[in-house]
Write a protein that holds these residues in place. Structure first.
Motif: not given
Lengths: 253, 351, 74
Positions: B65-67, B69-70
């Motif tokens: 999810y974090g990657a 989003a980046a």
């Protein structure tokens, strides 16, 4: 004679990296002070254009509204894992997660511990107010022994619910974190100390040092059933006895 | 120029993900997809990319999810029990419109089940799995080369529609070795920029990535936008294969490893004069309802064969309705049906 | 002429009273005036005593206070 502020020096105002949105917190809640401290830190380090905030679930679920920087909303407890993914994808960005005690120290226990253990180069702001604010004042992992909450109506009984967890001390046992500290906001001196700690935690990341955790003892006047002033006194007199203030890990400069 | 390798399904998926430009891969080891994790552990750091053995499947999907989003291409993989743990994160990915690839090398269930091949996670994959009104694109490869091709496609579809995409494989496909021709790595510079990503608010308003709105009116709008996207995917992305269906009286509907076995059954049946065809969904969501319905109008019997108690069978019956007989033949517990067993079932329905 | 001035954003103030307690000069007090959210907004009851130390603003959770200080002559 009316005062002409145009001829005076502004010594305190709203940080540039905060939006104009009004806070959704209750009167006297410390979340607002922490928001302001983070905004001021982002201003001072000049990193607004490369900072990404990660909002948790809880009262601070709206954290993405306050900062004038990119932001993500994470699943409950997962902010440290989300921060990990984001930071690894883009190491040039400054990534901070903002997590409450339920988020960081209960449902997110695994994600919190392991992000710290890997020494992710992130900044974690851990807000410990010893209660679940948004859902209506239920017991937190950090709730004090004897404390009355919606789910410990007769007071927290260690025989059935254990003891308040000193999560920062757990993290301080790990080899990787470079900075683990516990701060408070119950008077202006603590607020100034906390401001320094938050700045250091961001600075560590900017300089590529690694994982920094700032635990902040905060109040929840609404669910503690105390006035904001009484709440501050309670932190000073009682909460800090269970959660002592100060640096637990401070490696390097 | 395409290069030829002898690879397991798990390795073909891993290597194709690398060639599709996967920058960040996060996973927790689980059988029978261990080779996938190991291939990534070996190769990603050498390419200067991110590999993390996460503390759990929950953490892995949230790192995705974090990657995502980046704005980078990102993937996780697991097998059935681990995929159950990822459902929360998949729901958040869908809700936040984030592109990601999730591989499920399905094993026997429920519970801890076993590590043998199965197709018992079909419902979980195509009907939602996590909470909320969402879908993800689900691709069901049938051979090792196709597992590679669909992995490349999965990244493109994920980016195009800003949605999680699942590769629904099974333990047989994951472990089996076949010669595979791999395409050259894609040119990352050719990919369109992700203006929506959280990359720092420099010279623009902040990008906020979330799946949250307390206002029912606004959340309804978010849901309507998702549904509009799903309608677009249903219109554009249905994929399937038909084999020997032109003159068929009976067709088998099967996907994945079972479809491969069914191809052998088609040859065996034809050899004894049974006009048998095969209909193989490649996209399990969106499901090829329309082409299957059209086919059902021309045949007597549509036999569903699955390594489950009859999960895809429900979609087959939705498609076929009363147009043809819709019997079912399945195996469970990690048992792979043999061509002979399936042929015996086919004979029961032959004219 | 006071040495400091606190400007209150009346619509942000939630009347929590933390600034009143933090002020070492006892400058601030509840005004008795309610804002649109129904909060009793703080005001400078004793403006001449303000030294512009900004302790009030430091404690304000709603960033409702701006503080100005007289320019020191160069």
């Amino acid at each position: 004679m009316p005062v002409d502020i145009a001829r005076m020096t502004k010594v305190f105002g709203r940080p540039e990296s905060l939006t104009q949105a009004r806070s959704t917190y209750c009167p006297g809640c410390h979340h607002g002070i922490i928001t302001r401290i983070i905004g001021q830190t982002i201003d001072e380090l000049g990193i607004a254009e490369r900072t990404i905030g990660i909002a948790p679930v809880g009262c601070s679920v709206f954290a993405y509204l306050w900062y004038r920087c990119d932001a993500l909303q994470a699943a409950h407890g997962r902010a440290s894992a989300v921060a990990t993914g984001l930071k690894r994808a883009r190491p040039d960005l400054v990534v901070f997660s903002y997590q409450g005690d339920g988020d960081f120290a209960s449902i997110g226990t695994a994600e919190s511990i392991h992000a710290a253990n890997r020494g992710e180069n992130i900044t974690v702001i851990f807000v410990n107010n010893q209660i679940y604010g948004m859902t209506g004042g239920e017991m937190a992992p950090t709730t004090l022994v004897g404390q009355h909450t919606a789910t410990t109506p007769d007071g927290r009984d260690p025989a059935t619910t254990g003891y308040p967890i000193r999560f920062s001390e757990l993290i301080a046992q790990l080899d990787a974190p470079v900075y683990v500290t516990r701060q408070a906001l119950y008077d202006t001196r603590r607020i100034m100390d906390c401001t320094k700690a938050v700045k250091k935690a961001f600075q560590n990341q900017v300089e590529g040092r690694g994982y920094s955790l700032v635990e902040i003892l905060a109040t929840c006047p609404t669910n503690w059933h105390m006035s904001p002033i009484q709440s501050n006194q309670h932190v000073a007199d009682t909460v800090t006895k269970v959660f002592p203030l100060g640096d637990l890990v401070n490696r390097g400069a | 120029m395409r290069e030829r390798y002898l690879l397991r399904g798990n390795e073909a998926i891993a290597e194709s993900a690398i060639r599709a430009g996967c920058q960040c891969y996060f996973a927790y080891p689980i059988t029978p997809q261990g080779e996938l994790v190991e291939h990534m552990a070996h190769n990603m750091p050498r390419l200067g990319r991110t590999f993390i053995q996460a503390e759990s499947e929950v953490a892995a999907i949230n790192m995705v999810y974090g990657a995502a989003a980046a704005g980078v291409r990102t993937m996780t993989s697991s097998s059935s029990p681990g995929i159950s743990l990822k459902q929360e994160g998949i729901s958040y990915l869908a809700g936040a419109n984030l592109p990601a690839v999730i591989v499920n090398v399905v094993r026997g269930g429920p519970g801890l089940g076993n590590i043998a091949p199965s197709q018992c996670d079909y419902f979980q994959a195509v009907k939602g799995g996590g909470h909320g009104d969402y879908h993800m694109i689900v691709l069901g490869p049938s051979t090792v080369p196709e597992a590679g091709e669909l992995t490349m496609l999965a990244f493109d579809l994920a980016d195009r529609y800003r949605t999680p995409v699942m590769i629904l494989a099974d333990g047989l496909l994951g472990q089996m070795m076949e010669p595979v021709e791999l395409p050259a790595p894609i040119d990352m510079a050719s990919l369109p920029a992700k203006e929506w990503a959280a990359t720092g608010a420099r010279g623009r308003e902040p990008n906020i990535i979330l799946s949250f709105d307390l206002s029912p009116d606004n959340l309804k709008k978010m849901n309507l936008a998702l549904q509009a996207k799903y309608a677009e995917i249903r219109k554009n992305e249905v994929r399937y294969e038909e084999a020997e269906t032109e003159d068929a009286d009976i067709v088998i509907v099967a996907y994945g490893s079972t479809a491969r076995i069914a191809k052998t059954v088609v040859r065996m049946a034809r050899a004894e004069g049974i006009r048998l065809g095969l209909f193989r969904p490649i996209t399990l969501w969106p499901y090829p309802y329309e082409p299957l319905r059209a086919l059902a109008d021309r045949v007597d019997t549509v036999l569903t064969v699955e390594m489950s108690a009859g999960q895809m069978w429900e979609d087959v019956r939705l498609a076929v309705a009363e147009r043809a007989n819709t019997p079912f033949y399945g195996e469970m517990g990690g048992i792979v049906p043999t061509p002979k067993e399936i042929l015996t079932e086919v004979r029961k329905h032959a004219r | 002429m006071p040495r400091g001035v606190v400007v209150v954003d009346g619509e942000r103030c939630k009347g929590c009273g933390l600034c009143i307690a933090a002020c070492p000069q006892k400058v601030l007090a509840s005004s008795g005036t309610l804002n649109n959210s129904g909060y009793d907004v703080v005001h400078m009851k004793n403006p001449d005593a303000c030294v512009g130390c900004a302790f009030c603003a430091l404690t304000c959770p709603d960033i409702a206070l701006s503080v100005y200080r007289e320019k020191t002559s160069a």
